[in-house]
Design an enzyme around this catalytic site. Structure first.
Site, PDB file in Angstrom:
ATOM      1  N   ASP A  65       0.833  -1.231   0.000  1.00 36.01           N
ATOM      2  CA  ASP A  65       0.000   0.000   0.000  1.00 36.01           C
ATOM      3  C   ASP A  65       0.852   1.259   0.000  1.00 36.01           C
ATOM      4  OD1 ASP A  65       0.761  -0.382   2.699  1.00 36.01           O
ATOM      5  OD2 ASP A  65      -1.208   0.122   3.513  1.00 36.01           O
ATOM      6  N   ALA A 118      -3.400  -7.905  16.454  1.00 33.65           N
ATOM      7  CA  ALA A 118      -3.472  -9.178  15.735  1.00 33.65           C
ATOM      8  C   ALA A 118      -3.244  -9.000  14.239  1.00 33.65           C
ATOM      9  CB  ALA A 118      -4.830  -9.828  15.975  1.00 33.65           C
ATOM     10  N   SER A 128      -7.574  -3.385  14.139  1.00 34.10           N
ATOM     11  CA  SER A 128      -8.376  -2.841  15.245  1.00 34.10           C
ATOM     12  C   SER A 128      -8.199  -1.322  15.314  1.00 34.10           C
ATOM     13  CB  SER A 128      -7.982  -3.497  16.569  1.00 34.10           C
ATOM     14  OG  SER A 128      -6.613  -3.280  16.832  1.00 34.10           O
ATOM     15  N   ASP A 165      -5.578  -0.419   5.654  1.00 34.84           N
ATOM     16  CA  ASP A 165      -6.515  -0.771   6.732  1.00 34.84           C
ATOM     17  C   ASP A 165      -7.707   0.174   6.765  1.00 34.84           C
ATOM     18  OD1 ASP A 165      -4.404  -2.401   7.207  1.00 34.84           O
ATOM     19  OD2 ASP A 165      -3.759  -1.417   9.060  1.00 34.84           O
ATOM     20  N   TYR A 221       8.534  -1.915  11.030  1.00 32.87           N
ATOM     21  CA  TYR A 221       7.585  -1.542   9.968  1.00 32.87           C
ATOM     22  C   TYR A 221       8.037  -0.247   9.290  1.00 32.87           C
ATOM     23  CZ  TYR A 221       3.259  -0.173   7.631  1.00 32.87           C
ATOM     24  OH  TYR A 221       2.339   0.209   6.684  1.00 32.87           O
TER      25      TYR A 221
HETATM   26  C1  GLA Z   1      -0.260  -2.652   8.491  1.00 33.67           C
HETATM   27  C2  GLA Z   1      -0.390  -1.218   7.970  1.00 33.67           C
HETATM   28  C3  GLA Z   1      -0.922  -1.210   6.530  1.00 33.67           C
HETATM   29  C4  GLA Z   1      -0.136  -2.144   5.633  1.00 33.67           C
HETATM   30  C5  GLA Z   1       0.038  -3.508   6.291  1.00 33.67           C
HETATM   31  C6  GLA Z   1       0.946  -4.408   5.508  1.00 33.67           C
HETATM   32  O1  GLA Z   1      -1.509  -3.241   8.623  1.00 33.67           O
HETATM   33  O2  GLA Z   1      -1.270  -0.484   8.792  1.00 33.67           O
HETATM   34  O3  GLA Z   1      -0.918   0.110   6.020  1.00 33.67           O
HETATM   35  O4  GLA Z   1       1.090  -1.581   5.265  1.00 33.67           O
HETATM   36  O5  GLA Z   1       0.551  -3.400   7.609  1.00 33.67           O
HETATM   37  O6  GLA Z   1       0.366  -4.707   4.299  1.00 33.67           O
END
Ligand code: GLA
Length: 349
Positions: free
Chosen positions: A31, A112, A116, A161, A210
């Protein structure tokens, strides 16, 4: 929900809203490279109720906690930031944000990888906009929610998300183009049965791994002279001299292609093809993007051994959940998976 509001604040709520968590069927860490994802909303939701008050206060049923917060002030460093952040973005965008008392109830498990946070952000925005009678599109709500998480909570998440939570429709996958913020609903054919299992280890987004992945993919795009890795292909990324960056870029480029192929497979009810793409996606996330863990790998393998057509980690990785595709409901599947994964639990859907 109004019962909880009445119990906590001794009066009725004035506005209520809800938003679902999501499972990402395929397309992770694409994304923020302006690529493609295929999430599906879950029948697990976050409900928010609120009413005007003399200050901002939020109660969470799950946390059994009531906190003061202030979208006009700095973050507090606790869970109320996920409520205050989106409201702070509404303020910045010129919307009216009166002080409110709020209650939150959620069946989306936290930590998870099932969004959420996004469900809470989207439900909060919807409830506030409903209270003040201001109309905003689902896509704008998703962007306000994401900006709140980026700017207020310090998590550099992409738009997956929040778009899935704001734009998704029950029983349908959503082919998301993260460059244009548009989505195409793809019905899930009968016979495609998805199971979600938590590996037992919490997922940690804020630990920097991340944000580091995201920064590396942005840097890779810069070195390649493209706007985002969405615009690169396999031959182009081969020129990257940094090995780690090359592996990360390889994941993003191949994952984007897998998402588009998976959407086609879903439309054609090609369960074998869809499962194979899920398996390839997990391998890419584990080996190239390096966001899997031994517990997730073991769970994915057990899921397949027990009969899943495909299985992969879902969401950011580093713990959290896997999603498995079964050809119809299989009562013994979970008991077979559970034997080899004692810490794992099946997410009730
Ligand atoms: C988390 C982030 C999303 C996306 C996913 C991995 O959920 O909030 O924006 O990058 O990781 O696909």
């Amino acid at each position: 929900m109004s019962d909880a509001f009445m119990r906590v604040f001794g009066r009725g709520s004035v506005a209520r809203a809800s938003a679902p968590g999501r499972v990402n069927l395929i397309g992770d860490h694409t994304d923020y490279a302006e690529g493609f994802c295929l999430p599906m909303p879950l029948p697990l939701e976050t409900h928010v109720a609120l009413a005007p008050a003399d200050g901002f206060r939020v109660h969470s049923e799950e946390m059994e906690d009531t906190l003061d917060f202030d979208p006009f002030g700095p973050p507090r460093g606790n869970w109320s930031d996920y409520v205050a952040g989106p409201l702070a973005e509404l303020v910045k965008a010129g919307f009216t944000v009166p002080p409110v008392e709020m209650t939150v109830r959620s069946s989306v498990p936290s930590g998870a990888g099932l969004s959420s946070s996004a469900a809470l952000e989207v439900a909060t925005l919807r409830a506030m906009l409903s209270l003040t009678g201001q109309a905003v599109s689902d896509s704008r709500i998703a962007h306000l929610a994401q900006a709140g998480e980026n700017n207020y909570c310090g998590v550099q998440c992409g738009i997956l998300d929040q778009m899935a939570s704001a734009m998704g429709r029950s029983g349908q996958a959503l082919l998301l183009d993260c460059r244009t913020s548009t989505g195409q609903l793809v019905p899930v054919p009968p016979g495609f049965h998805f199971e979600i299992v938590h590996c037992g280890e919490p997922r940690r987004l804020a630990d920097g791994a991340y944000n580091a992945r995201r920064a590396a993919t942005v840097e890779a795009a810069r070195r390649l002279g493209v706007t985002a890795l969405r615009d690169a292909d396999a031959s182009r990324i081969a020129s990257l001299s940094d090995d780690t960056m090359l592996k990360y870029a390889c994941h993003v480029v191949t994952e984007n292609a897998r998402v588009l192929a998976a959407a086609t497979a879903l439309q054609a009810a090609d369960i074998t093809g869809f499962g194979r793409l899920m398996n390839e996606s997990h391998a890419s996330l584990a080996q190239d993007f390096e966001v899997s863990t031994p517990a997730l790998d073991r769970l994915v393998e057990s899921a397949r051994d027990a009969g899943a057509v495909g299985a992969r980690l879902t969401g950011a990785g580093f713990g959290g959940c896997i999603v498995a595709l079964l050809a119809g409901d299989s009562p013994e599947w979970w008991s077979r998976v559970a034997v080899d994964n004692p810490g794992a639990w099946r997410v009730p859907l």
